[in-house]
Design an enzyme around this catalytic site. Structure first.
Site: not given
Ligand SMILES: NC(=O)c1ccc[n+]([C@@H]2O[C@H](COP(=O)([O-])OP(=O)(O)OC[C@H]3O[C@@H](n4cnc5c(N)ncnc54)[C@H](OP(=O)(O)O)[C@@H]3O)[C@@H](O)[C@H]2O)c1
Length: 293
Positions: A12, A16, A168
């Site tokens: 990923g 982000g 989630y």
């Molecule tokens: N943001 C927060 O406040 C927060 C809080 C707690 C936990 N988290 C966790 O942090 C982690 C990173 O999330 P983020 O906040 O940075 O969100 P994000 O910007 O939406 O990043 C998610 C990443 O996962 C990739 N991804 C999702 N489905 C995929 C698939 N089927 N195949 C390949 N890549 C895939 C996305 O790629 P595509 O864009 O190509 O789909 C993107 O690179 C996640 O595990 C999330 O649950 C985030």
């Protein structure tokens, strides 16, 4: 601190926290295997990771994967196992928070497939490589959203009722359970497995599939959240810091050990979930490494 000579697989990295994590590890001279979709967004992210870290193709390597497809995950693991001599860090960062229930091409609910089964498969399929590279680390990006949740084994994939935040949070609690179970099974191998909350971070998480009004509200709320670079700090810490050498099965936030939802340590729930993951993926950790039943 230098990560020179270390190979880190990060999922990923197209946006982000994952993109910021890849940049951070590359700046520390790690070789980053950037696992993301084969898309224009990913190629742009790859260029940004290289530009911001000052590295080139020799140390930032794009590995295309669709984490919702078990075939694609197997192909990724095969490529890593065949192409690279070692693997020091497996960082399962990618995650989704689906607004509406959807099924993957394998017929599995998408949140469960990406947040639970993808890390489960990668951990299993890369265990031998990680063991051969020990001391090595598995770092799983979970969420504080797991804290108020429990596991409803009759609704693991939102079959009875799908709630965006509920499913989630449950998927992240399931990730905690399998991370801790992995740490038990890998005890004594030199491979550690920890999980973390990155903070409340300004990313696109959860906005996919939302209607335009909710999307606009989300965009406004995100203005008050922390940056992806801040969100990457605990992932980078767990991947690299000597402070956590040998520490396993623990939950971290703000680069410090935190108290996880106690269900994360429920061995009965872990065994039950493990069996479900095995049945849904058809893989299991090789028995020679199993130290507990
Ligand atoms: N943001 C927060 O406040 C927060 C809080 C707690 C936990 N988290 C966790 O942090 C982690 C990173 O999330 P983020 O906040 O940075 O969100 P994000 O910007 O939406 O990043 C998610 C990443 O996962 C990739 N991804 C999702 N489905 C995929 C698939 N089927 N195949 C390949 N890549 C895939 C996305 O790629 P595509 O864009 O190509 O789909 C993107 O690179 C996640 O595990 C999330 O649950 C985030």
């Amino acid at each position: 601190m230098s990560m020179k000579g270390k190979i880190c697989l990060v999922t990923g990295t197209s946006s982000g926290i994952g993109k910021a994590t890849a940049i951070g590890l590359a700046k520390m001279d790690a070789i980053v295997l950037a696992a993301m979709r084969d898309s224009e967004k990913s190629r742009n992210a790859l260029n940004e990771i290289k530009a911001k870290s000052g590295k080139d193709d020799s140390s930032i390597i794009f590995l295309p994967v669709d984490l919702s497809s078990q075939k694609s995950l197997r192909d990724l693991a095969k490529e890593v196992n065949q192409r690279f001599g070692r693997l020091d860090v497996l960082l399962n960062n990618a995650g989704v928070s689906e607004f509406k229930r959807s099924l993957t091409q394998d017929g599995i609910e998408t949140t469960f497939a990406v947040n639970v089964l993808a890390p489960f498969l990668l951990m299993n399929l890369l265990t031998e490589k990680l063991e051969a590279s020990a001391p090595s680390r598995i770092v799983n990006v979970s969420s504080a959203a797991a804290n108020g949740e429990s596991i409803d084994f009759d609704n693991l994939q939102g079959e009875k009722k799908f709630r965006m935040f509920g499913n989630y949070g449950q998927s992240k609690l399931a990730l905690n359970l399998i991370t801790v179970e992995f740490s038990r099974r890998l005890a004594g191998t030199g491979v550690t497995a920890n999980f973390l909350h990155p903070g409340v971070i300004r990313t696109d998480l959860g906005s996919r599939g939302m209607n335009p009004v909710l999307k606009a509200i989300g965009k406004f709320v995100r203005l008050f959240m922390a940056s992806p670079e801040t969100g990457a700090k605990t992932s980078i810490y767990l991947a690299s810091s000597p402070d956590v050498e040998g520490i396993t099965g623990k939950y971290f936030g703000k680069s410090k050990e935190q108290k996880a939802n106690p269900i994360s340590y429920d061995q009965e729930a872990a065994k039950r979930l493990w069996k479900i993951c095995e049945d849904l993926t058809g893989v299991s950790i090789p028995s020679k490494t199993v130290t507990t039943a």
